[in-house]
Every structure is written in C-alpha cells, then in structure tokens.
Design an enzyme around this catalytic site. Structure first.
Site, PDB file in Angstrom:
ATOM      1  N   ASP A 126     -48.431 -41.633 -20.793  1.00  0.00           N
ATOM      2  CA  ASP A 126     -48.332 -42.721 -21.772  1.00  0.00           C
ATOM      3  C   ASP A 126     -48.312 -44.090 -21.097  1.00  0.00           C
ATOM      4  O   ASP A 126     -48.995 -45.012 -21.518  1.00  0.00           O
ATOM      5  CB  ASP A 126     -47.090 -42.533 -22.673  1.00  0.00           C
ATOM      6  CG  ASP A 126     -45.789 -42.370 -21.884  1.00  0.00           C
ATOM      7  OD1 ASP A 126     -45.827 -42.247 -20.643  1.00  0.00           O
ATOM      8  OD2 ASP A 126     -44.710 -42.352 -22.514  1.00  0.00           O
ATOM      9  N   ASP A 154     -45.304 -47.513 -15.234  1.00  0.00           N
ATOM     10  CA  ASP A 154     -44.424 -48.683 -15.181  1.00  0.00           C
ATOM     11  C   ASP A 154     -44.209 -49.015 -13.700  1.00  0.00           C
ATOM     12  O   ASP A 154     -45.003 -49.735 -13.099  1.00  0.00           O
ATOM     13  CB  ASP A 154     -43.141 -48.308 -15.926  1.00  0.00           C
ATOM     14  CG  ASP A 154     -42.126 -49.425 -16.040  1.00  0.00           C
ATOM     15  OD1 ASP A 154     -42.514 -50.589 -15.971  1.00  0.00           O
ATOM     16  OD2 ASP A 154     -40.927 -49.125 -16.212  1.00  0.00           O
ATOM     17  N   PHE A 178     -40.687 -54.068 -22.973  1.00  0.00           N
ATOM     18  CA  PHE A 178     -40.378 -52.668 -23.270  1.00  0.00           C
ATOM     19  C   PHE A 178     -41.063 -52.277 -24.575  1.00  0.00           C
ATOM     20  O   PHE A 178     -40.832 -52.889 -25.615  1.00  0.00           O
ATOM     21  CB  PHE A 178     -38.869 -52.430 -23.361  1.00  0.00           C
ATOM     22  CG  PHE A 178     -38.555 -50.966 -23.340  1.00  0.00           C
ATOM     23  CD1 PHE A 178     -38.516 -50.269 -22.147  1.00  0.00           C
ATOM     24  CD2 PHE A 178     -38.358 -50.262 -24.525  1.00  0.00           C
ATOM     25  CE1 PHE A 178     -38.282 -48.896 -22.118  1.00  0.00           C
ATOM     26  CE2 PHE A 178     -38.123 -48.894 -24.517  1.00  0.00           C
ATOM     27  CZ  PHE A 178     -38.085 -48.213 -23.308  1.00  0.00           C
ATOM     28  N   ARG A 212     -41.066 -42.651 -31.556  1.00  0.00           N
ATOM     29  CA  ARG A 212     -42.286 -42.025 -31.039  1.00  0.00           C
ATOM     30  C   ARG A 212     -43.350 -41.866 -32.119  1.00  0.00           C
ATOM     31  O   ARG A 212     -44.533 -41.795 -31.830  1.00  0.00           O
ATOM     32  CB  ARG A 212     -41.976 -40.632 -30.469  1.00  0.00           C
ATOM     33  CG  ARG A 212     -41.111 -40.632 -29.225  1.00  0.00           C
ATOM     34  CD  ARG A 212     -41.117 -39.240 -28.587  1.00  0.00           C
ATOM     35  NE  ARG A 212     -40.040 -39.049 -27.634  1.00  0.00           N
ATOM     36  CZ  ARG A 212     -40.078 -39.388 -26.357  1.00  0.00           C
ATOM     37  NH1 ARG A 212     -41.147 -39.972 -25.862  1.00  0.00           N
ATOM     38  NH2 ARG A 212     -39.058 -39.159 -25.550  1.00  0.00           N
TER      39      ARG A 212
HETATM   40  P1  IMP Z   1     -42.382 -45.196 -14.078  1.00  0.00           P
HETATM   41  O1  IMP Z   1     -41.449 -46.360 -13.920  1.00  0.00           O
HETATM   42  O2  IMP Z   1     -43.816 -45.609 -13.843  1.00  0.00           O
HETATM   43  O3  IMP Z   1     -41.955 -44.066 -13.201  1.00  0.00           O
HETATM   44  O4  IMP Z   1     -42.309 -44.730 -15.587  1.00  0.00           O
HETATM   45  C1  IMP Z   1     -41.443 -43.717 -15.951  1.00  0.00           C
HETATM   46  C2  IMP Z   1     -41.397 -43.449 -17.400  1.00  0.00           C
HETATM   47  O5  IMP Z   1     -40.590 -44.455 -17.990  1.00  0.00           O
HETATM   48  C3  IMP Z   1     -42.678 -43.477 -18.210  1.00  0.00           C
HETATM   49  O6  IMP Z   1     -43.404 -42.278 -18.169  1.00  0.00           O
HETATM   50  C4  IMP Z   1     -42.122 -43.692 -19.605  1.00  0.00           C
HETATM   51  O7  IMP Z   1     -41.694 -42.467 -20.152  1.00  0.00           O
HETATM   52  C5  IMP Z   1     -40.918 -44.576 -19.336  1.00  0.00           C
HETATM   53  N1  IMP Z   1     -41.223 -45.975 -19.633  1.00  0.00           N
HETATM   54  C6  IMP Z   1     -41.558 -46.956 -18.785  1.00  0.00           C
HETATM   55  N2  IMP Z   1     -41.750 -48.121 -19.434  1.00  0.00           N
HETATM   56  C7  IMP Z   1     -41.559 -47.836 -20.743  1.00  0.00           C
HETATM   57  C8  IMP Z   1     -41.634 -48.624 -21.941  1.00  0.00           C
HETATM   58  O8  IMP Z   1     -41.938 -49.833 -21.958  1.00  0.00           O
HETATM   59  N3  IMP Z   1     -41.347 -47.968 -23.090  1.00  0.00           N
HETATM   60  C9  IMP Z   1     -41.030 -46.650 -23.152  1.00  0.00           C
HETATM   61  N4  IMP Z   1     -40.950 -45.884 -22.066  1.00  0.00           N
HETATM   62  C10 IMP Z   1     -41.218 -46.479 -20.870  1.00  0.00           C
END
Ligand code: IMP
Length: 183
Positions: A105, A108, A157, A170
């Site tokens: 999805d 981040d 966010f 969701r």
């Molecule tokens: P990462 O920081 O790239 O490891 O992202 C980890 C997970 O954090 C993602 O797969 C999402 O499930 C969640 N995440 C990161 N940013 C957002 C956001 O803006 N909204 C909702 N979930 C997020």
C-alpha cells in the site's frame, strides 16, 4: 455540514479521490501486463493494507498469474514504524523460479520493504519487483527499489483504500489525510 462530517469523518481531508485511484491502478495494471507477458507472475500482497489495491490491480492485469499474501506487522508507535518487522502470516507456496511482484500500500521509511525484499530473495525467485500505490519520499530512511508507483505524496499520514489508522478507515473508497486525533 460538509461531506466528511456527514460520513462521521471529521478530521479527514480527501487527498486522492476514488476516480483518480482507479484510473492510476488501471494504468499500472496495463504496464504490468505488457512487462510480464510470457512470465510466471506471482503477486505477493502485503497485508493488511494491500487488500483493496491488490484486488483492483490484479483485475487490471490481463495475464495468467497467481496471488499470495504475506502478513507483516512492525513494532512502533501509532503512526510510524520502528523498523523491527515480524512476519505474522507467511506465503502458502514456494516462490522459487517465479517472477515475483510485491504489492504494497505504501512505502514510508522503506524499512518494511527492505526487510521483505531481503527475506523473499533468500527463497530464490527468478525476479523480484515492487509495486506500491503510495510513496512518501520525504520519510525514506533506506533506499528501496520501486518499479511501479501509483502516487508520490508529501509527509502526511494517510488513510483509506486499505490504509488504516488504529485499524479503522480501511474501507474508505478514497485516500484521505488524517488531520486530527480521534481517540
Ligand atoms: P515503512 O515505514 O516503509 O516500513 O512502512 C511501514 C508500514 O507503515 C506501511 O506498510 C503501512 O502499513 C504503514 N504506514 C506508513 N505510512 C502510513 C500512512 O500514512 N498511513 C497508514 N499507514 C502507513
């Protein structure tokens, strides 16, 4: 009362409307269709956030393909990851020799995707690529290859279309910005 209040969504501002999401997902599906002709494509969706994106994306790929899912959870606070990732449910089948496309999805910090790519590559797929609906370049901590990208967004966010805040939102058809805490 504005549209969001009427839906019980005060504190949410629309960022990407449903039509724009579906249009972009269709484009990604067409691109993937032409890139993966004649290959043994398996889509690996990263739960839970991928479920709507995966459903729409796979229906826009006109190829024989298979789908599997990985459940991951990361330890962290409510809105950011600590980078310590845990696989909560694993693939149901081996991926050795297959052309894997990981469907996420949002990338981040990139820590989750980095961990997944490392983990999946030990299982000897023929190729691994990444398709993510959203990317927040400003938050990136580790560099992650992104082969197919829906939208690049600012450091906000977001919720909806599979993405959650405390496991809610969701089911929204659009992607919104969560602007206020509603605990
Ligand atoms: P990462 O920081 O790239 O490891 O992202 C980890 C997970 O954090 C993602 O797969 C999402 O499930 C969640 N995440 C990161 N940013 C957002 C956001 O803006 N909204 C909702 N979930 C997020």
């Amino acid at each position: 009362m504005d549209k969001m209040d009427a839906m019980g969504l005060s504190g949410v501002t629309e960022l990407i409307p449903e039509e724009k999401i579906l249009e972009r997902v269709a484009q990604l599906g067409h691109e993937i269709t032409s890139d993966y002709k004649g290959k043994d494509l398996i889509l690996i969706g990263v739960l839970k956030g991928c479920f709507l994106f995966m459903a729409d994306l796979c229906r826009n790929i006109s190829l024989p393909l298979s789908c599997d899912f990985l459940g991951v959870s990361s330890y962290g606070n409510r809105t950011s990851t600590s980078g310590v990732i845990r696989i909560t449910s694993d693939l149901t089948r081996p991926i050795e020799g297959k052309d894997v496309l990981v469907v996420e999805d949002i990338v981040d910090t990139g820590l989750t995707m980095n961990y997944l790519l490392e983990n999946l590559s030990t299982r000897k797929p023929k190729s691994i690529k990444v398709c993510t609906l959203l990317h927040k370049p400003a938050r990136q901590m580790v560099s992650t290859p992104i082969d197919y990208l829906g939208f690049s967004i600012d450091d906000v966010f977001v919720i909806g279309y599979g993405l959650d805040f405390q496991n809610r939102y969701r089911n929204l058809r659009f992607i919104g910005i969560k602007t206020q805490d509603d605990r």
